[in-house]
Design a protein around this motif. Structure first.
Motif: not given
Length: 173
Positions: A31-38
């Motif tokens: 569930w952790q976003p894959q990119t810093a943008g999220w």
């Protein structure tokens, strides 16, 4: 090939299914976003929600006197003196005391007209309120609705921040 078939001879369908290798279960999706943008987007949405919630609560608190005024107005009926009293208490809660407390008569009606941006108090149903506190008047049917309109729609002055006041120690220095 016949050796392979001989090993499975006599086995039923259920026995054959039991011999199958289990399907490997894939790893659970994170569930952790894959990119810093999220992460940044989530932080921005959270900040906007907090800001909006604070603004909503400030607005409710700043206009609580209107609800109290409408409740008191419902109890006042069509009595011009009682309605004028409710409007005065509501105005004292919403405007600076020095601008409202000393108003009476036509000045009071002009204040109500100015803040509602109409002439309904000076020339319409509200005209009886100028003298209602000093002499008995018969009930005025349209006055309660006009007062409710004023409570809901009057324009308050913009709040300007007051400059910091000098403390007595600073004045003496």
């Amino acid at each position: 090939m016949s050796d392979t078939n001989d090993a499975f001879d006599g086995l039923g369908l259920v026995d054959l299914l039991d011999l199958l290798e289990p399907v490997p279960v894939p790893e659970p999706v994170s569930w952790q976003p894959q990119t810093a943008g999220w992460l940044w987007l989530g932080a921005a949405v959270l900040a906007a929600a907090i800001w909006g919630g604070r603004r909503y609560l400030q607005h409710r608190k700043a206009n609580a006197y209107r609800k109290a005024g409408l409740r008191a107005l419902a109890k006042a009926g069509d009595d011009p003196a009682a309605i004028s009293d409710v409007l005065k208490r509501t105005a004292l809660a919403g405007f600076p005391r020095e601008n409202v407390a000393s108003l009476s008569g036509s000045d009071w009606l002009e204040f109500l007209d100015r803040t509602l941006q109409s002439q309904q108090f000076s020339t319409g149903h509200g005209a009886k309120m100028a003298t209602a506190a000093y002499q008995p008047h018969s009930p005025e049917p349209g006055l309660n609705a006009l007062a409710a309109t004023w409570i809901r729609k009057h324009k308050r002055p913009k709040q300007t921040p007051t400059p910091p006041q000098a403390t007595p120690e600073e004045v003496d220095a």
